[in-house]
Motif scaffolding. Structure first.
Motif, mmCIF file in Angstrom:
data_model
loop_
_atom_site.group_PDB
_atom_site.id
_atom_site.type_symbol
_atom_site.label_atom_id
_atom_site.label_comp_id
_atom_site.label_asym_id
_atom_site.label_seq_id
_atom_site.Cartn_x
_atom_site.Cartn_y
_atom_site.Cartn_z
ATOM 1 N N THR A 47 -3.405 67.454 6.277
ATOM 2 C CA THR A 47 -3.445 66.147 5.611
ATOM 3 C C THR A 47 -2.829 66.206 4.215
ATOM 4 O O THR A 47 -2.156 65.264 3.788
ATOM 5 C CB THR A 47 -4.899 65.648 5.511
ATOM 6 N N THR A 48 -3.036 67.315 3.508
ATOM 7 C CA THR A 48 -2.448 67.447 2.169
ATOM 8 C C THR A 48 -0.938 67.502 2.243
ATOM 9 O O THR A 48 -0.232 66.859 1.451
ATOM 10 C CB THR A 48 -2.986 68.709 1.478
ATOM 11 N N TYR A 49 -0.419 68.257 3.197
ATOM 12 C CA TYR A 49 1.039 68.357 3.346
ATOM 13 C C TYR A 49 1.644 67.006 3.715
ATOM 14 O O TYR A 49 2.638 66.572 3.116
ATOM 15 C CB TYR A 49 1.377 69.392 4.413
ATOM 16 N N ASN A 50 1.054 66.332 4.691
ATOM 17 C CA ASN A 50 1.589 65.045 5.116
ATOM 18 C C ASN A 50 1.506 64.003 4.001
ATOM 19 O O ASN A 50 2.425 63.206 3.815
ATOM 20 C CB ASN A 50 0.829 64.544 6.355
ATOM 21 N N PHE A 51 0.396 64.023 3.254
ATOM 22 C CA PHE A 51 0.268 63.070 2.148
ATOM 23 C C PHE A 51 1.308 63.343 1.071
ATOM 24 O O PHE A 51 1.896 62.407 0.515
ATOM 25 C CB PHE A 51 -1.134 63.158 1.551
ATOM 26 N N ALA A 52 1.549 64.621 0.779
ATOM 27 C CA ALA A 52 2.536 64.957 -0.238
ATOM 28 C C ALA A 52 3.937 64.519 0.183
ATOM 29 O O ALA A 52 4.708 63.986 -0.626
ATOM 30 C CB ALA A 52 2.517 66.461 -0.507
ATOM 31 N N GLY A 62 -13.110 63.201 13.919
ATOM 32 C CA GLY A 62 -12.050 64.017 14.500
ATOM 33 C C GLY A 62 -10.990 63.164 15.177
ATOM 34 O O GLY A 62 -9.782 63.436 15.060
ATOM 35 N N ILE A 63 -11.417 62.122 15.885
ATOM 36 C CA ILE A 63 -10.454 61.227 16.528
ATOM 37 C C ILE A 63 -9.620 60.492 15.481
ATOM 38 O O ILE A 63 -8.398 60.340 15.622
ATOM 39 C CB ILE A 63 -11.197 60.226 17.439
ATOM 40 N N ILE A 64 -10.270 60.035 14.401
ATOM 41 C CA ILE A 64 -9.549 59.326 13.340
ATOM 42 C C ILE A 64 -8.530 60.246 12.678
ATOM 43 O O ILE A 64 -7.384 59.850 12.424
ATOM 44 C CB ILE A 64 -10.546 58.767 12.309
ATOM 45 N N LEU A 65 -8.918 61.482 12.391
ATOM 46 C CA LEU A 65 -7.986 62.412 11.768
ATOM 47 C C LEU A 65 -6.828 62.753 12.694
ATOM 48 O O LEU A 65 -5.698 62.932 12.246
ATOM 49 C CB LEU A 65 -8.709 63.696 11.354
ATOM 50 N N LEU A 66 -7.097 62.852 13.992
ATOM 51 C CA LEU A 66 -6.018 63.113 14.940
ATOM 52 C C LEU A 66 -5.050 61.935 14.987
ATOM 53 O O LEU A 66 -3.829 62.131 15.004
ATOM 54 C CB LEU A 66 -6.604 63.377 16.328
ATOM 55 N N ALA A 67 -5.596 60.707 14.994
ATOM 56 C CA ALA A 67 -4.730 59.529 14.962
ATOM 57 C C ALA A 67 -3.935 59.460 13.665
ATOM 58 O O ALA A 67 -2.746 59.118 13.667
ATOM 59 C CB ALA A 67 -5.584 58.266 15.131
ATOM 60 N N GLU A 68 -4.586 59.796 12.552
ATOM 61 C CA GLU A 68 -3.885 59.821 11.271
ATOM 62 C C GLU A 68 -2.807 60.895 11.264
ATOM 63 O O GLU A 68 -1.746 60.736 10.654
ATOM 64 C CB GLU A 68 -4.898 60.078 10.153
ATOM 65 N N GLY A 114 8.030 66.379 19.598
ATOM 66 C CA GLY A 114 8.264 66.635 18.186
ATOM 67 C C GLY A 114 7.357 65.832 17.282
ATOM 68 O O GLY A 114 7.153 66.192 16.118
ATOM 69 N N GLY A 115 6.823 64.744 17.802
ATOM 70 C CA GLY A 115 5.935 63.912 17.000
ATOM 71 C C GLY A 115 4.466 64.249 17.152
ATOM 72 O O GLY A 115 3.611 63.580 16.558
ATOM 73 N N VAL A 116 4.136 65.285 17.939
ATOM 74 C CA VAL A 116 2.741 65.672 18.127
ATOM 75 C C VAL A 116 2.276 66.492 16.922
ATOM 76 O O VAL A 116 2.913 67.490 16.573
ATOM 77 C CB VAL A 116 2.568 66.493 19.418
ATOM 78 N N PRO A 117 1.200 66.099 16.280
ATOM 79 C CA PRO A 117 0.665 66.895 15.151
ATOM 80 C C PRO A 117 -0.117 68.090 15.681
ATOM 81 O O PRO A 117 -1.334 68.032 15.845
ATOM 82 C CB PRO A 117 -0.225 65.894 14.425
ATOM 83 N N TYR A 118 0.563 69.178 15.914
ATOM 84 C CA TYR A 118 -0.080 70.331 16.548
ATOM 85 C C TYR A 118 -1.197 70.911 15.683
ATOM 86 O O TYR A 118 -2.221 71.371 16.204
ATOM 87 C CB TYR A 118 0.969 71.408 16.853
ATOM 88 N N ALA A 119 -0.997 70.912 14.371
ATOM 89 C CA ALA A 119 -2.047 71.430 13.488
ATOM 90 C C ALA A 119 -3.312 70.580 13.604
ATOM 91 O O ALA A 119 -4.426 71.114 13.732
ATOM 92 C CB ALA A 119 -1.549 71.454 12.049
ATOM 93 N N SER A 120 -3.149 69.263 13.576
ATOM 94 C CA SER A 120 -4.312 68.376 13.710
ATOM 95 C C SER A 120 -4.925 68.476 15.098
ATOM 96 O O SER A 120 -6.147 68.372 15.253
ATOM 97 C CB SER A 120 -3.901 66.924 13.427
ATOM 98 N N LEU A 121 -4.080 68.688 16.119
ATOM 99 C CA LEU A 121 -4.598 68.812 17.478
ATOM 100 C C LEU A 121 -5.445 70.072 17.630
ATOM 101 O O LEU A 121 -6.547 70.035 18.198
ATOM 102 C CB LEU A 121 -3.433 68.832 18.470
ATOM 103 N N VAL A 122 -4.951 71.190 17.103
ATOM 104 C CA VAL A 122 -5.718 72.440 17.151
ATOM 105 C C VAL A 122 -7.011 72.303 16.345
ATOM 106 O O VAL A 122 -8.087 72.746 16.770
ATOM 107 C CB VAL A 122 -4.870 73.611 16.626
ATOM 108 N N ALA A 123 -6.905 71.674 15.166
ATOM 109 C CA ALA A 123 -8.092 71.488 14.325
ATOM 110 C C ALA A 123 -9.123 70.598 15.021
ATOM 111 O O ALA A 123 -10.333 70.843 14.909
ATOM 112 C CB ALA A 123 -7.685 70.883 12.984
#
Length: 260
Positions: free
Chosen positions: A241-246, A98-104, A27-36
């Protein structure tokens, strides 16, 4: 001493606890970021790898058929070499980014879904997330330009290939095949005083049948597709990133409002 039924019950509880733990982690895996990230790595790899080889093939074609004097295409050669070095930098940058964004993505997804009860958002964390949102938007706009620029050589090679294909149709018998030419000087690739600067008739057909032309043409197409895939990946990054930041910003306000 435990009975067999008690042992089975303990094993079932252990399996249930392991299953719930796996579900919680998934449940904690960011699937959108992983696919991106996968799409971004694939797109950048195709763009950089195919683009590098295609540029080398382009120089070979120009030197062999359109510009016999080295000084006429010296500037173009330097620009292509510079672009190849830029490709090295782009590949390295996007690998790290890409690695940084996935970690974020893992960080913000854990915060949004509140997988850890002791988790608290900080101003520094929200500023970093906001910075990634802004930087991703800038990169997305920049890659739209890269995608458009990568379509230019595809257009040039397609015009050349279609001209060669047109000479094979019966309708071309109405005109002299030697009068059908492709002049690369009109595209600004080489100066107007370059010799010969153009290829006509059977010479043009021979160029289109060379392995350098065939390989470069298809590699430019793949590179353009890779640039398009990178644009799509950055769009997914933008949304995630926009959704998570909001949500993080909303949670921080909620924490402030509930404090006494």
């Amino acid at each position: 001493m435990e009975t067999p039924s008690e042992e089975n019950q303990d094993q079932w509880q252990d399996k249930r606890g392991c299953f719930e733990c796996c579900i919680k982690c998934l449940g904690g895996v960011p699937y959108a970021s992983l696919v991106a990230t996968i799409l971004c790595f694939s797109g950048v790899a195709l763009f950089c790898g195919c683009g590098h080889v295609a540029l080398t093939g382009t120089v070979t074609i120009l030197e062999a058929h359109f510009s016999k004097v080295t000084s006429d295409h010296a500037m173009l050669t330097e620009i292509i070499q510079l672009m190849q070095y830029v490709i090295y930098g782009i590949a390295s940058f996007f690998f790290l980014y890409g690695i940084i964004l996935l970690a974020e993505g893992f960080y913000t997804t854990s915060a949004v879904k509140e997988l850890h009860s002791e988790f608290k958002t900080t101003i520094c964390g929200r500023c970093i997330s906001g910075m990634f949102v802004f930087l991703t938007y800038v990169l997305g706009v920049a890659w739209l330009g890269v995608f458009g620029f990568s379509a230019v050589p595809v257009f040039l090679f397609y015009n050349m290939w279609s001209t060669c294909a047109a000479m094979k149709f019966p309708m071309t018998n109405l005109t002299n095949i030697d009068s059908i030419c492709v002049d690369v000087r009109q595209y600004g690739i080489i100066p107007w005083n370059a010799t010969p600067g153009k290829a006509c008739g059977s010479t043009l057909g021979d160029i289109c049948n060379t392995s350098e032309f065939y390989l470069s043409y298809h590699l430019y197409i793949v590179a353009c597709a890779g640039a398009g895939a990178t644009v799509i990946a950055l769009l997914i990054y933008m949304m995630a990133t926009t959704y998570n930041f909001a949500v993080l910003k909303f949670k921080s306000r909620e924490d402030c409002c509930t404090k006494f």
